[in-house]
Scaffold this active site. Structure first.
Site, PDB file in Angstrom:
ATOM      1  N   TRP A   1       0.799  -1.216   0.000  1.00  0.00           N
ATOM      2  CA  TRP A   1       0.000   0.000   0.000  1.00  0.00           C
ATOM      3  C   TRP A   1       0.834   1.268   0.000  1.00  0.00           C
ATOM      4  O   TRP A   1       0.339   2.351  -0.278  1.00  0.00           O
ATOM      5  CB  TRP A   1      -0.904   0.029   1.239  1.00  0.00           C
ATOM      6  CG  TRP A   1      -0.196  -0.384   2.507  1.00  0.00           C
ATOM      7  CD1 TRP A   1      -0.226  -1.612   3.087  1.00  0.00           C
ATOM      8  CD2 TRP A   1       0.672   0.415   3.338  1.00  0.00           C
ATOM      9  NE1 TRP A   1       0.567  -1.635   4.213  1.00  0.00           N
ATOM     10  CE2 TRP A   1       1.124  -0.399   4.393  1.00  0.00           C
ATOM     11  CE3 TRP A   1       1.094   1.744   3.283  1.00  0.00           C
ATOM     12  CZ2 TRP A   1       1.983   0.069   5.377  1.00  0.00           C
ATOM     13  CZ3 TRP A   1       1.957   2.209   4.257  1.00  0.00           C
ATOM     14  CH2 TRP A   1       2.388   1.385   5.291  1.00  0.00           C
ATOM     15  N   ASN A   2       2.135   1.188   0.317  1.00  0.00           N
ATOM     16  CA  ASN A   2       2.891   2.421   0.536  1.00  0.00           C
ATOM     17  C   ASN A   2       3.263   3.146  -0.749  1.00  0.00           C
ATOM     18  O   ASN A   2       3.342   4.367  -0.779  1.00  0.00           O
ATOM     19  CB  ASN A   2       4.145   2.150   1.380  1.00  0.00           C
ATOM     20  CG  ASN A   2       5.061   1.111   0.771  1.00  0.00           C
ATOM     21  OD1 ASN A   2       4.613   0.176   0.112  1.00  0.00           O
ATOM     22  ND2 ASN A   2       6.356   1.263   0.993  1.00  0.00           N
TER      23      ASN A   2
ATOM     24  N   LYS B   1      -2.542  -9.170  -7.284  1.00  0.00           N
ATOM     25  CA  LYS B   1      -3.251  -8.982  -6.012  1.00  0.00           C
ATOM     26  C   LYS B   1      -2.720  -7.683  -5.416  1.00  0.00           C
ATOM     27  O   LYS B   1      -1.620  -7.625  -4.874  1.00  0.00           O
ATOM     28  CB  LYS B   1      -2.984 -10.171  -5.087  1.00  0.00           C
ATOM     29  CG  LYS B   1      -3.260  -9.941  -3.603  1.00  0.00           C
ATOM     30  CD  LYS B   1      -4.706  -9.627  -3.306  1.00  0.00           C
ATOM     31  CE  LYS B   1      -4.876  -9.505  -1.786  1.00  0.00           C
ATOM     32  NZ  LYS B   1      -4.193  -8.294  -1.230  1.00  0.00           N
ATOM     33  N   ALA B   2      -3.498  -6.617  -5.557  1.00  0.00           N
ATOM     34  CA  ALA B   2      -3.073  -5.304  -5.079  1.00  0.00           C
ATOM     35  C   ALA B   2      -3.620  -5.049  -3.681  1.00  0.00           C
ATOM     36  O   ALA B   2      -4.473  -5.778  -3.171  1.00  0.00           O
ATOM     37  CB  ALA B   2      -3.549  -4.217  -6.045  1.00  0.00           C
TER      38      ALA B   2
ATOM     39  N   GLU C   1      -5.679  -3.681  -0.683  1.00  0.00           N
ATOM     40  CA  GLU C   1      -7.079  -3.255  -0.539  1.00  0.00           C
ATOM     41  C   GLU C   1      -7.208  -1.817  -0.075  1.00  0.00           C
ATOM     42  O   GLU C   1      -8.233  -1.177  -0.323  1.00  0.00           O
ATOM     43  CB  GLU C   1      -7.803  -4.181   0.454  1.00  0.00           C
ATOM     44  CG  GLU C   1      -8.121  -5.565  -0.070  1.00  0.00           C
ATOM     45  CD  GLU C   1      -6.891  -6.441  -0.200  1.00  0.00           C
ATOM     46  OE1 GLU C   1      -6.899  -7.329  -1.072  1.00  0.00           O
ATOM     47  OE2 GLU C   1      -5.920  -6.234   0.573  1.00  0.00           O
TER      48      GLU C   1
ATOM     49  N   SER D   1       6.125  -6.666   3.726  1.00  0.00           N
ATOM     50  CA  SER D   1       6.878  -6.913   4.952  1.00  0.00           C
ATOM     51  C   SER D   1       7.653  -8.215   4.865  1.00  0.00           C
ATOM     52  O   SER D   1       7.294  -9.140   4.130  1.00  0.00           O
ATOM     53  CB  SER D   1       5.937  -6.959   6.156  1.00  0.00           C
ATOM     54  OG  SER D   1       5.158  -8.144   6.134  1.00  0.00           O
TER      55      SER D   1
ATOM     56  N   GLU E   1      10.832  -8.301  -2.529  1.00  0.00           N
ATOM     57  CA  GLU E   1      11.370  -7.031  -2.042  1.00  0.00           C
ATOM     58  C   GLU E   1      10.726  -6.770  -0.683  1.00  0.00           C
ATOM     59  O   GLU E   1       9.542  -6.431  -0.606  1.00  0.00           O
ATOM     60  CB  GLU E   1      11.066  -5.894  -3.016  1.00  0.00           C
ATOM     61  CG  GLU E   1      11.638  -4.565  -2.585  1.00  0.00           C
ATOM     62  CD  GLU E   1      11.171  -3.413  -3.456  1.00  0.00           C
ATOM     63  OE1 GLU E   1      10.947  -2.317  -2.913  1.00  0.00           O
ATOM     64  OE2 GLU E   1      11.013  -3.614  -4.666  1.00  0.00           O
ATOM     65  N   LEU E   2      11.512  -6.918   0.375  1.00  0.00           N
ATOM     66  CA  LEU E   2      10.950  -6.943   1.716  1.00  0.00           C
ATOM     67  C   LEU E   2      11.401  -5.728   2.536  1.00  0.00           C
ATOM     68  O   LEU E   2      11.631  -4.660   1.992  1.00  0.00           O
ATOM     69  CB  LEU E   2      11.311  -8.265   2.385  1.00  0.00           C
ATOM     70  CG  LEU E   2      10.958  -9.516   1.556  1.00  0.00           C
ATOM     71  CD1 LEU E   2      11.391 -10.786   2.267  1.00  0.00           C
ATOM     72  CD2 LEU E   2       9.487  -9.545   1.208  1.00  0.00           C
TER      73      LEU E   2
ATOM     74  N   CYS F   1      10.795   1.268   2.475  1.00  0.00           N
ATOM     75  CA  CYS F   1      11.798   0.296   2.899  1.00  0.00           C
ATOM     76  C   CYS F   1      13.218   0.815   2.699  1.00  0.00           C
ATOM     77  O   CYS F   1      14.163   0.226   3.222  1.00  0.00           O
ATOM     78  CB  CYS F   1      11.609  -1.026   2.170  1.00  0.00           C
ATOM     79  SG  CYS F   1      11.617  -0.874   0.375  1.00  0.00           S
TER      80      CYS F   1
ATOM     81  N   GLU G   1      12.342  -2.632  11.901  1.00  0.00           N
ATOM     82  CA  GLU G   1      12.089  -1.606  10.896  1.00  0.00           C
ATOM     83  C   GLU G   1      10.986  -0.666  11.381  1.00  0.00           C
ATOM     84  O   GLU G   1       9.867  -1.105  11.650  1.00  0.00           O
ATOM     85  CB  GLU G   1      11.654  -2.252   9.583  1.00  0.00           C
ATOM     86  CG  GLU G   1      11.357  -1.245   8.490  1.00  0.00           C
ATOM     87  CD  GLU G   1      10.863  -1.900   7.205  1.00  0.00           C
ATOM     88  OE1 GLU G   1      11.018  -1.284   6.133  1.00  0.00           O
ATOM     89  OE2 GLU G   1      10.324  -3.026   7.279  1.00  0.00           O
TER      90      GLU G   1
END
Length: 487
Positions: A158-159, A182-183, A185, A236, A257-258, A291, A388
């Site tokens: 979402w960011n 899958k985007a 919500e 995450s 990509e975490l 991130c 984080e």
């Protein structure tokens, strides 16, 4: 999918996109909230198991034709989609601003980055190539042939819903794969706008399918499907590990990509004002929800007090508010859970002996805000030094020599971005060699641009997005060994 630029209560209704058609979800709909004021601004349809199955079937059915489409034609669609998205930039930026709590300037900048990403991948589609290798015997040769993998399950956070959506779709489509996206919500309208631009650019039915729904259920169904050959996920580390486990059971190739916990090493020859000016937009932009945002400032003791004072002065000058207010310089966090995390990290650090130089509170106003926060003398055992933050908190810690700084920088499990400010060539070389980070900025930030590969290390993930490598991630390099005909 649009929203009135002057009214944050405008309703945004986002539907599923399956097999070339927008449709309602069989699992009903849920509200979408504006983080800047806590109001409901619309709804998003939710997919059930049958909807996800339809999306998978559509992607599988479309793969053969799309994978054999001339690469330049695939690229032309991506480039046209970039042009269309650019022509709709103001409208889509408003949707992004309302869904993600960003300032209008941040939303506009992100849409432009999405446009650039689609454009670059459109150009790259015709440049996907293997190589010729010398033969092992007389009259023979070998060559590698990049071949699209198949259906890709793509998950976006979402960011940065526009950039991440464009990055996932740009690389996979350029490679010749079809996608079930899958985007998030909480930011559905932005994802839908990118899909609509691709559709209007001539993307064939079934090549991209957009679903929303219960994340664990949708993830399990997508990664359990025999038609899915690759997964790409941004989010995450905790969720990434869960998806990687699901993918491993079927040996699905993955790009993850975490999380990150980026240190900033400020050496004794650095210019304090310059470091603050260069890093602060990344630290407090998007309310720190990135991130690659700086999170730990490791400052040589000779500059420590001056730096802490200057960073505090800058953080205190930021104005919190809704993105629609031109005076706003920092927007909201995505939801109250992120605010609660900021309060917990701040209280833990102060309780262990850190000095709170500014911020540290949730202001009394509608929406999900947390004051820009600077903490000095943060002890190494504070949660903030290993977890984080993903928010507008900056930890400032002194060091006495560069070896100590590198050791502190490498302490967390994350290994995404790191930044070093020094005039010393020797220290620059040491940083590149020894810092546990895949994205290093020296006397500048290290932006993620579409023409260069970026990937994580350790708890920050693996695989590459961006550059030629980001497209090749979704191909199999088939090795062909060939001898000359005998007659």
């Amino acid at each position: 999918m649009s929203a009135d630029t002057a009214d944050s209560t405008t309703q945004v209704a986002t539907r599923l996109f399956v097999g070339g058609r927008w449709r309602d979800g069989r699992a009903g709909r849920i509200p979408v909230t504006d983080p800047g004021n806590g109001r409901t601004i619309g709804t998003v349809e939710q997919a059930d198991e049958r909807d996800v199955a339809d999306a998978l079937d559509a992607a599988a059915a479309a793969f053969r034709a799309w994978s054999t489409t001339v690469p330049a034609q695939r690229g032309a669609i991506l480039k046209k989609a970039a042009t269309l998205l650019g022509s709709r930039a103001e409208e889509v930026a408003t949707t992004l601003m309302l869904e993600a709590g960003k300032t209008r300037a941040e939303a506009r900048g992100e849409i432009q980055r999405a446009v650039d990403t689609l454009e670059w991948n459109g150009e790259q589609a015709a440049r996907v190539e293997g190589r010729v290798i010398g033969g092992a015997a007389a009259g023979s040769r070998r060559y590698s042939v990049p071949t699209p993998l198949g259906v890709v399950a793509a998950f976006t956070a979402w960011n940065f819903p526009a950039v991440l959506g464009a990055r996932k779709l740009g690389g996979t489509l350029a490679a010749g794969c079809t996608v079930v996206l899958k985007a998030a919500e909480s930011a559905p309208g932005t994802a839908a706008a990118i899909v609509q631009a691709l559709v209007d650019a001539g993307l064939p039915d079934g090549v991209v399918n957009l679903v929303f729904g219960d994340p664990p259920a949708v993830s399990a169904q997508l990664l359990g499907s025999p038609v899915v050959k690759a997964v790409t996920f941004t989010g995450s580390t905790a969720v990434g590990k869960q998806l990687a486990t699901l993918a491993a059971s079927r040996l699905i190739r993955g790009v993850f990509e975490l999380g990150g916990h980026a240190p900033v090493l400020v050496c004794e020859d650095a210019d304090v004002d310059s470091v603050v000016a260069v890093t602060s937009p990344a630290k407090f932009g998007s309310a720190g929800q990135s991130c690659v945002a700086p999170s730990r400032y490791l400052v040589h003791r000779s500059l420590y007090d001056a730096f802490a004072s200057r960073l505090t002065e800058h953080a205190s000058s930021l104005r919190l508010g809704h993105g629609s207010d031109p005076a706003t310089t920092m927007g909201a966090l995505v939801h109250q859970g992120r605010v609660d995390a900021m309060l917990r990290l701040t209280q833990d650090a102060v309780g262990r002996g850190a000095r709170l130089l500014c911020g540290g509170r949730q202001p009394e106003r509608d929406g999900f805000y947390f004051e820009p926060t600077v903490l000095a003398d943060v002890p190494h055992d504070a949660d903030l030094m290993s977890e984080e933050p993903f928010g507008p908190i900056a930890a400032v810690v002194p060091f006495d020599d560069f070896d100590e700084a590198v050791e502190l920088a490498n302490a967390p499990e994350y290994a995404f971005a790191a930044y070093v400010f020094t005039d010393s060539i020797a220290r620059r070389e040491i940083a590149v060699e020894r810092l546990k980070a895949s994205n290093i900025g020296i006397n500048q930030m290290a932006p993620s641009l579409p023409d260069a590969p970026l990937g994580g290390l350790d708890a920050s993930g693996y695989g590459y997005e961006g550059g030629a490598e980001g497209v090749l991630s979704f191909t199999q390099l088939r090795l062909v060994s060939q001898s000359a005909p005998t007659r």
